[in-house]
Design a protein around this motif. Structure first.
Motif, PDB file in Angstrom:
ATOM      1  N   CYS A 212      44.789  29.032  45.577  1.00 46.94           N
ATOM      2  CA  CYS A 212      43.887  28.491  44.552  1.00 46.94           C
ATOM      3  C   CYS A 212      42.539  29.205  44.622  1.00 46.94           C
ATOM      4  O   CYS A 212      42.202  29.808  45.637  1.00 46.94           O
ATOM      5  CB  CYS A 212      43.654  26.994  44.760  1.00 46.94           C
TER       6      CYS A 212
ATOM      7  N   TYR B  51      51.553  14.490  44.685  1.00 49.19           N
ATOM      8  CA  TYR B  51      50.720  14.919  45.804  1.00 49.19           C
ATOM      9  C   TYR B  51      51.589  15.727  46.773  1.00 49.19           C
ATOM     10  O   TYR B  51      52.808  15.540  46.820  1.00 49.19           O
ATOM     11  CB  TYR B  51      50.163  13.663  46.483  1.00 49.19           C
TER      12      TYR B  51
ATOM     13  N   SER C 101      36.192  24.014  48.927  1.00 49.59           N
ATOM     14  CA  SER C 101      35.940  22.777  48.205  1.00 49.59           C
ATOM     15  C   SER C 101      35.581  23.077  46.750  1.00 49.59           C
ATOM     16  O   SER C 101      34.780  23.973  46.467  1.00 49.59           O
ATOM     17  CB  SER C 101      34.794  22.010  48.875  1.00 49.59           C
TER      18      SER C 101
ATOM     19  N   THR D 277      52.570  20.218  39.414  1.00 45.54           N
ATOM     20  CA  THR D 277      51.163  20.204  39.808  1.00 45.54           C
ATOM     21  C   THR D 277      50.907  19.165  40.894  1.00 45.54           C
ATOM     22  O   THR D 277      51.553  18.117  40.931  1.00 45.54           O
ATOM     23  CB  THR D 277      50.232  19.916  38.612  1.00 45.54           C
ATOM     24  N   HIS D 278      49.956  19.502  41.792  1.00 41.83           N
ATOM     25  CA  HIS D 278      49.477  18.546  42.795  1.00 41.83           C
ATOM     26  C   HIS D 278      48.147  17.919  42.358  1.00 41.83           C
ATOM     27  O   HIS D 278      47.570  17.127  43.096  1.00 41.83           O
ATOM     28  CB  HIS D 278      49.221  19.246  44.137  1.00 41.83           C
ATOM     29  N   LEU D 279      47.657  18.265  41.188  1.00 40.68           N
ATOM     30  CA  LEU D 279      46.317  17.859  40.769  1.00 40.68           C
ATOM     31  C   LEU D 279      46.243  16.393  40.325  1.00 40.68           C
ATOM     32  O   LEU D 279      47.213  15.832  39.814  1.00 40.68           O
ATOM     33  CB  LEU D 279      45.831  18.741  39.617  1.00 40.68           C
TER      34      LEU D 279
ATOM     35  N   LEU E  38      40.616  26.652  53.655  1.00 40.21           N
ATOM     36  CA  LEU E  38      40.372  25.694  52.573  1.00 40.21           C
ATOM     37  C   LEU E  38      38.997  25.940  51.962  1.00 40.21           C
ATOM     38  O   LEU E  38      38.075  26.385  52.634  1.00 40.21           O
ATOM     39  CB  LEU E  38      40.427  24.250  53.095  1.00 40.21           C
TER      40      LEU E  38
ATOM     41  N   TYR F  18      41.023  22.658  48.634  1.00 40.47           N
ATOM     42  CA  TYR F  18      42.226  23.348  48.155  1.00 40.47           C
ATOM     43  C   TYR F  18      42.512  24.553  49.049  1.00 40.47           C
ATOM     44  O   TYR F  18      41.584  25.104  49.661  1.00 40.47           O
ATOM     45  CB  TYR F  18      42.030  23.837  46.710  1.00 40.47           C
TER      46      TYR F  18
ATOM     47  N   ALA G  31      43.979  19.418  52.272  1.00 44.99           N
ATOM     48  CA  ALA G  31      44.084  20.030  50.942  1.00 44.99           C
ATOM     49  C   ALA G  31      44.572  19.011  49.912  1.00 44.99           C
ATOM     50  O   ALA G  31      45.470  18.225  50.186  1.00 44.99           O
ATOM     51  CB  ALA G  31      45.039  21.218  50.998  1.00 44.99           C
ATOM     52  N   PHE G  32      43.947  19.027  48.758  1.00 46.26           N
ATOM     53  CA  PHE G  32      44.223  18.161  47.611  1.00 46.26           C
ATOM     54  C   PHE G  32      43.676  16.748  47.757  1.00 46.26           C
ATOM     55  O   PHE G  32      43.977  15.865  46.972  1.00 46.26           O
ATOM     56  CB  PHE G  32      45.712  18.163  47.243  1.00 46.26           C
TER      57      PHE G  32
ATOM     58  N   GLU H 159      48.266  25.100  39.357  1.00 45.50           N
ATOM     59  CA  GLU H 159      46.978  25.510  39.905  1.00 45.50           C
ATOM     60  C   GLU H 159      47.077  26.679  40.891  1.00 45.50           C
ATOM     61  O   GLU H 159      46.061  27.131  41.432  1.00 45.50           O
ATOM     62  CB  GLU H 159      46.299  24.315  40.596  1.00 45.50           C
TER      63      GLU H 159
END
Length: 313
Positions: free
Chosen positions: A41, A64, A30, A127-129, A28, A36, A188-189, A106
């Motif tokens: 990503c 999400y 940041s 998207t998960h954003l 991951l 992420y 993540a996310f 993303e």
């Protein structure tokens, strides 16, 4: 479809292979205070994404992780196919054209958005954003957004199993360890409650429709009809039944090796409701109940979740 499907599966397998050689701490990164997954990503992708030009006829699915986005992706791509007089799942369908890309906006490389600019309309985008991290053109051009939410206890439970099954996410020795990270924004996310709170600011916009995992589970035919109406896609009974049949958990799990390769076994686990009761302790229930009250209870999305029905023991 066969060739492009293989292209996608090959990409996924390369990502998983790369993750196997990485240390847990490297999985991951940041960006603007949110974690992420490194394998799909990058900061370069997020920077390039800022200039992505959304079209008014794009269709965006926002959710999400582990809220059911792969399930709803199936429904939406099938509906778009029908709107274009194509047979869902055929070689001429939406997925056949776009499946060469990693499925979320993303995910991928910084050149992805140049390739996407050449896709014919309507484009389907998942998207998960959070909304504040999406390109400004999404809201400026009033893109239709289907916002998918799920009861937070099942989200956490599903995310725990997913993390332990997927090499590109940090794994956990115990559920307690995962729960601590989930509640302290280390997954993540980011924080799911903050995700809900941010999206709640947009929930009243006419181009955004919110649907819950639980209501789709309870009545798939009604959910498909409602989504189709939101998108302005007329459906006859035969088309409706085809979409409902293709989006069933059993059907998607059966086809998962073909559609997602080895990733399919991780992606489609149970597809149920209330699995959280097998993991949560009394103390963890209290902590999540408190977080729900602080962040989202009483809001439009909070009410939509029916927390007392799905999250109280």
């Amino acid at each position: 479809m066969e060739k492009s499907g293989k292209t996608f599966v090959n990409k996924v397998e390369k990502i998983l292979a790369a993750a196997h050689s990485m240390h847990r701490d490297e999985l991951l990164f940041s960006y603007k205070g949110i974690f992420y997954p490194t394998t799909v990503c990058s900061p370069e992708v997020f920077q390039a994404l800022e200039s992505f030009e959304a079209r008014s006829d794009d269709v965006i699915l926002a959710g999400y992780p582990k809220t059911g986005t792969n399930w709803l992706s199936q429904i939406l791509t099938d509906l778009i196919d029908i709107s274009q007089k194509k047979t869902p799942g055929s070689e001429s369908g939406v997925k056949a054209e776009q499946v060469k890309e990693l499925p979320f906006l993303e995910f991928g490389d910084a050149e992805k958005y140049v390739r996407m600019s050449k896709y014919p309309s309507p484009r389907f985008i998942a998207t998960h954003l959070r909304p504040e991290n999406l390109p400004k053109s999404v809201f400026k051009n009033k893109v239709k957004i289907l916002l998918l939410i799920r009861n937070p206890k099942d989200v956490a439970t599903s995310y725990y199993h997913f993390s332990n099954g997927l090499a590109s996410l940090p794994s956990y020795e115990t559920w307690d360890d995962f729960f601590t990270d989930f509640m302290t924004k280390k997954t993540a996310f980011g924080c799911y409650f903050e995700y809900l709170s941010e999206w709640n600011k947009y929930a009243d916009q006419e181009n955004i429709m919110t649907i819950t995992y639980e209501e789709v589970k309870e009545n798939p035919a009604l959910a498909v009809k409602t989504i189709a109406a939101f998108l302005g896609i007329p459906l006859n009974e035969e088309q409706l039944q085809l979409v409902v049949e293709r989006c069933s958990f059993q059907s998607m799990k059966k086809n998962s090796e073909k559609t997602h390769g080895k990733f399919g076994n991780v992606l489609f686990r149970k597809g149920g409701v209330s699995d959280w009761k097998n993991l949560f302790t009394e103390d963890q229930n209290e902590k999540m109940d408190k977080a729900f009250e602080e962040h989202i209870a009483g809001t439009k999305l909070g009410k939509k979740l029916k927390y007392d029905l799905y999250c109280k023991a």
